[in-house]
Design an enzyme around this catalytic site. Structure first.
Site, PDB file in Angstrom:
ATOM      1  N   ARG A  15       7.999  55.035  -6.769  1.00  0.00           N
ATOM      2  CA  ARG A  15       7.456  54.684  -5.569  1.00  0.00           C
ATOM      3  C   ARG A  15       8.525  55.041  -4.681  1.00  0.00           C
ATOM      4  O   ARG A  15       9.399  55.371  -4.740  1.00  0.00           O
ATOM      5  CB  ARG A  15       7.331  53.060  -5.655  1.00  0.00           C
ATOM      6  N   LYS A  75      12.784  48.709  -4.645  1.00  0.00           N
ATOM      7  CA  LYS A  75      13.467  47.939  -5.706  1.00  0.00           C
ATOM      8  C   LYS A  75      14.868  47.516  -5.164  1.00  0.00           C
ATOM      9  O   LYS A  75      15.420  48.345  -4.268  1.00  0.00           O
ATOM     10  CB  LYS A  75      13.833  48.777  -6.990  1.00  0.00           C
ATOM     11  N   TYR A  94      12.377  44.876  -2.009  1.00  0.00           N
ATOM     12  CA  TYR A  94      12.482  43.575  -3.292  1.00  0.00           C
ATOM     13  C   TYR A  94      13.857  43.373  -3.340  1.00  0.00           C
ATOM     14  O   TYR A  94      14.652  44.271  -3.755  1.00  0.00           O
ATOM     15  CB  TYR A  94      11.622  44.086  -4.465  1.00  0.00           C
ATOM     16  N   HIS A  96      14.593  39.785  -5.364  1.00  0.00           N
ATOM     17  CA  HIS A  96      14.597  38.972  -6.537  1.00  0.00           C
ATOM     18  C   HIS A  96      16.058  38.527  -6.894  1.00  0.00           C
ATOM     19  O   HIS A  96      16.341  38.462  -8.076  1.00  0.00           O
ATOM     20  CB  HIS A  96      14.073  39.744  -7.693  1.00  0.00           C
ATOM     21  N   GLU A 118       9.634  39.919  -1.115  1.00  0.00           N
ATOM     22  CA  GLU A 118       8.983  38.635  -1.925  1.00  0.00           C
ATOM     23  C   GLU A 118       9.178  37.292  -1.522  1.00  0.00           C
ATOM     24  O   GLU A 118       8.196  36.381  -1.946  1.00  0.00           O
ATOM     25  CB  GLU A 118       9.480  38.724  -3.477  1.00  0.00           C
ATOM     26  N   ASP A 270      11.222  39.547 -13.212  1.00  0.00           N
ATOM     27  CA  ASP A 270      12.225  40.137 -12.253  1.00  0.00           C
ATOM     28  C   ASP A 270      12.473  38.834 -11.354  1.00  0.00           C
ATOM     29  O   ASP A 270      13.618  38.751 -10.718  1.00  0.00           O
ATOM     30  CB  ASP A 270      11.142  40.966 -11.012  1.00  0.00           C
TER      31      ASP A 270
HETATM   32  N1  LIG Z   1       7.460  42.634 -13.346  1.00  0.00           N
HETATM   33  C1  LIG Z   1       7.005  43.386 -12.353  1.00  0.00           C
HETATM   34  O1  LIG Z   1       6.921  44.524 -12.505  1.00  0.00           O
HETATM   35  C2  LIG Z   1       6.350  42.490 -11.478  1.00  0.00           C
HETATM   36  C3  LIG Z   1       6.806  40.973 -11.388  1.00  0.00           C
HETATM   37  N2  LIG Z   1       5.876  40.323 -10.578  1.00  0.00           N
HETATM   38  C4  LIG Z   1       6.265  38.906 -10.863  1.00  0.00           C
HETATM   39  O2  LIG Z   1       5.393  38.188 -11.234  1.00  0.00           O
HETATM   40  C5  LIG Z   1       5.507  36.472 -10.860  1.00  0.00           C
HETATM   41  C6  LIG Z   1       4.552  36.115 -10.470  1.00  0.00           C
HETATM   42  O3  LIG Z   1       4.072  36.542  -9.361  1.00  0.00           O
HETATM   43  P1  LIG Z   1       2.609  36.057  -8.407  1.00  0.00           P
HETATM   44  O4  LIG Z   1       1.302  35.973  -9.379  1.00  0.00           O
HETATM   45  O5  LIG Z   1       2.317  36.827  -7.351  1.00  0.00           O
HETATM   46  O6  LIG Z   1       3.007  34.641  -7.890  1.00  0.00           O
HETATM   47  P2  LIG Z   1       1.852  33.445  -7.500  1.00  0.00           P
HETATM   48  O7  LIG Z   1       2.749  32.413  -6.470  1.00  0.00           O
HETATM   49  O8  LIG Z   1       0.800  34.193  -7.101  1.00  0.00           O
HETATM   50  O9  LIG Z   1       1.578  32.615  -8.886  1.00  0.00           O
HETATM   51  C7  LIG Z   1       2.478  32.015  -9.382  1.00  0.00           C
HETATM   52  C8  LIG Z   1       1.768  30.719 -10.223  1.00  0.00           C
HETATM   53  O10 LIG Z   1       2.520  30.059 -11.197  1.00  0.00           O
HETATM   54  C9  LIG Z   1       2.010  28.931 -11.154  1.00  0.00           C
HETATM   55  N3  LIG Z   1       3.344  28.274 -11.639  1.00  0.00           N
HETATM   56  C10 LIG Z   1       4.498  27.869 -11.066  1.00  0.00           C
HETATM   57  N4  LIG Z   1       5.223  27.083 -11.975  1.00  0.00           N
HETATM   58  C11 LIG Z   1       4.542  27.028 -13.181  1.00  0.00           C
HETATM   59  C12 LIG Z   1       4.731  26.148 -14.380  1.00  0.00           C
HETATM   60  N5  LIG Z   1       5.980  25.593 -14.699  1.00  0.00           N
HETATM   61  N6  LIG Z   1       3.612  26.288 -15.420  1.00  0.00           N
HETATM   62  C13 LIG Z   1       2.418  27.008 -15.000  1.00  0.00           C
HETATM   63  N7  LIG Z   1       2.217  27.660 -13.648  1.00  0.00           N
HETATM   64  C14 LIG Z   1       3.341  27.513 -12.967  1.00  0.00           C
HETATM   65  C15 LIG Z   1       1.944  28.538  -9.684  1.00  0.00           C
HETATM   66  O11 LIG Z   1       1.238  27.233  -9.632  1.00  0.00           O
HETATM   67  C16 LIG Z   1       1.116  29.492  -9.113  1.00  0.00           C
HETATM   68  O12 LIG Z   1      -0.086  29.699  -9.253  1.00  0.00           O
HETATM   69  C17 LIG Z   1       6.598  36.772  -9.908  1.00  0.00           C
HETATM   70  O13 LIG Z   1       7.915  36.450 -10.619  1.00  0.00           O
HETATM   71  C18 LIG Z   1       6.457  38.189  -9.414  1.00  0.00           C
HETATM   72  O14 LIG Z   1       7.934  38.393  -8.634  1.00  0.00           O
HETATM   73  C19 LIG Z   1       5.248  40.770  -9.507  1.00  0.00           C
HETATM   74  C20 LIG Z   1       5.035  42.169  -9.506  1.00  0.00           C
HETATM   75  C21 LIG Z   1       5.697  43.190 -10.493  1.00  0.00           C
HETATM   76  C1  LIG Z   2       7.496  42.869  -7.246  1.00  0.00           C
HETATM   77  C2  LIG Z   2       8.312  43.911  -7.998  1.00  0.00           C
HETATM   78  O1  LIG Z   2       9.383  43.775  -8.552  1.00  0.00           O
HETATM   79  C3  LIG Z   2       7.969  45.164  -8.173  1.00  0.00           C
HETATM   80  O2  LIG Z   2       7.003  45.610  -7.611  1.00  0.00           O
HETATM   81  O3  LIG Z   2       8.726  45.998  -8.755  1.00  0.00           O
HETATM   82 MG   LIG Z   3      15.630  43.353 -10.883  1.00  0.00          MG
END
Ligand SMILES: NC(=O)C1=CN([C@@H]2O[C@H](COP(=O)(O)OP(=O)(O)OC[C@H]3O[C@@H](n4cnc5c(N)ncnc54)[C@H](O)[C@@H]3O)[C@@H](O)[C@H]2O)C=CC1
Ligand SMILES: CC(=O)C(=O)O
Ligand SMILES: [Mg+2]
Length: 372
Positions: A15, A75, A94, A96, A118, A270
């Site tokens: 990206r 990133k 980002y 994190h 974020e 992340d």
């Molecule tokens: N690995 C990657 O490439 C990427 C990772 N992410 C990550 O994904 C994760 C989720 O992001 P979003 O969906 O945008 O967040 P969001 O805030 O939209 O959703 C998170 C959900 O988790 C729930 N939650 C919180 N604690 C909980 C628990 N103990 N048990 C059950 N549910 C619980 C909340 O109520 C909420 O509905 C973040 O850490 C984000 O940074 C996002 C984009 C890319």
């Molecule tokens: C959210 C994040 O960490 C990514 O888009 O890579």
């Molecule tokens: Mg990282």
């Protein structure tokens, strides 16, 4: 303002933080935009496209960073990038940080002003600069997980949709936010049996209403997590407590209850990951196996679909980039209470409480910094 757009250097990160369209908006307002040679290539933008938008192409990375006031990235800065940061820089990317103590310390030592995509909020309680990439990662999670279920990847050999006469696979999504809902939609589309666990009843109500029983919603408790471990072919970790380290919801002991070859996709990696056995992986080597369970823990999933992701991300970041460029960080953050929580680090101080808590540091209220 002098704005720099470096080429991303994280593993398989294609990206770029600014498109030629964004560059045109900035140069049209009189800002100077320098783009590292080749920075847009992975997302389908040539150096010529940026030049046509009024940007300058710079092959000298050290000079690019040195001459910039505002640095736009995707990133979190890698070690060699942290070493380039100075107190004169504002970094917008980002971060994190709660998952990365070394990075946090490096940014504190740099003296730079570091604003995270974020942790910026919106009036509806959402995270508008995380949401587009969460949408991408949620949609990718099921295809990554489905591939990991194949025998050649160490998986159990379950085909998610099943076939006539053979039941579909079971997918449990923990956290029904943006990642979770998008993952659930994809799993449903593939014909899997889908369950979403969340701690928020309000969120479960929305999902129940939207999917009318086609997705099961379950309040997340220790019992519900145990049940998921025993029954799911794939568990997708999608929880978030904004800015904070993710809670560990599936422990190593629980892996023994899972069917051998089941798959854990930890999208929350992340923020440190929500499975005890998760550790960040890269697109080059996305999975590993612990106790017979395949783990997929890529921290920059959207980087693999860089064209779509870059367009989705920059649509969301551009208004904030324009505010930073036009007004400077203090005025831009002071004018917008939803932009303000983006500030994570300034002049050697942490300004986001959840990051400070993660490392036993104290945080400074960003309001005090922007009203100086
Ligand atoms: N690995 C990657 O490439 C990427 C990772 N992410 C990550 O994904 C994760 C989720 O992001 P979003 O969906 O945008 O967040 P969001 O805030 O939209 O959703 C998170 C959900 O988790 C729930 N939650 C919180 N604690 C909980 C628990 N103990 N048990 C059950 N549910 C619980 C909340 O109520 C909420 O509905 C973040 O850490 C984000 O940074 C996002 C984009 C890319
Ligand atoms: C959210 C994040 O960490 C990514 O888009 O890579
Ligand atoms: Mg990282």
């Amino acid at each position: 303002m002098r704005i720099a757009v470096p080429k991303e250097i994280k593993n398989h990160e294609y990206r770029v933080a600014l498109t030629p369209t964004g560059a045109r908006e900035l140069t049209g307002r009189g800002h100077h935009v320098s783009v590292q040679a080749g920075a847009g290539e992975g997302a389908g933008f040539s150096d010529h496209d940026y030049e046509a938008a009024g940007a300058r192409i710079d092959a000298d990375v050290a000079a690019l960073w040195q001459n910039a006031e505002l640095i736009l990235k995707v990133k979190e800065p890698q070690a060699e990038e942290v070493a380039r940061l100075t107190p004169d820089h504002t970094l917008f990317t980002y971060l994190h940080l709660a998952a990365e103590e070394t990075l946090t310390k490096g940014l504190l030592e740099s003296g730079a002003t570091c604003i995270a995509y974020e942790t910026i909020t919106d009036a509806k309680g959402g995270l508008p600069l995380l949401a587009p990439m969460s949408t991408v990662a949620g949609r990718m999670a099921v295809q990554a997980g489905a591939h990991s279920l194949e025998k050649a990847q160490g998986g159990s050999g379950v085909l998610l949709p099943g076939v006539p006469g053979v039941a579909p696979g079971k997918v449990t999504v923990i956290g029904g936010g943006v990642v979770g809902e998008n993952a659930a939609r994809m799993a449903l589309g593939l014909g899997a049996e889908v369950t979403i666990l969340d701690k928020s009843i309000a969120r479960l109500e929305v999902l129940d209403d939207r999917y009318q029983g086609r997705i099961k919603t379950v309040y997340s408790t220790a019992d519900a997590l145990d049940e998921a471990a025993k029954t799911a072919d794939m568990i997708i970790g999608a929880v978030l407590i904004p800015g904070a380290a993710a809670p560990k919801l599936i422990t190593r002991a629980m892996l023994a209850d899972m069917q051998p070859g089941s798959v854990l996709v930890d999208v929350a990696i992340d923020q440190g990951g929500c499975f005890e056995t998760s550790k960040p992986t890269t697109h080059a080597e996305p999975t590993y196996i612990v106790d017979g369970i395949v783990h997929y823990c890529v921290a920059n999933m959207p980087g693999a679909v860089a064209r779509t992701s870059t367009l989705g991300l920059t649509n969301a970041t551009l208004p904030f980039v324009l505010a930073l460029a036009d007004k400077g960080w203090q005025q831009a953050l002071s004018d917008d209470p939803h932009f303000l929580p983006g500030l994570n680090v300034h002049a050697g101080q942490v300004t986001y409480p959840a990051v400070a808590n993660a490392f036993g540091l104290t945080s400074v209220d960003p309001v005090k910094l922007v009203s100086q």
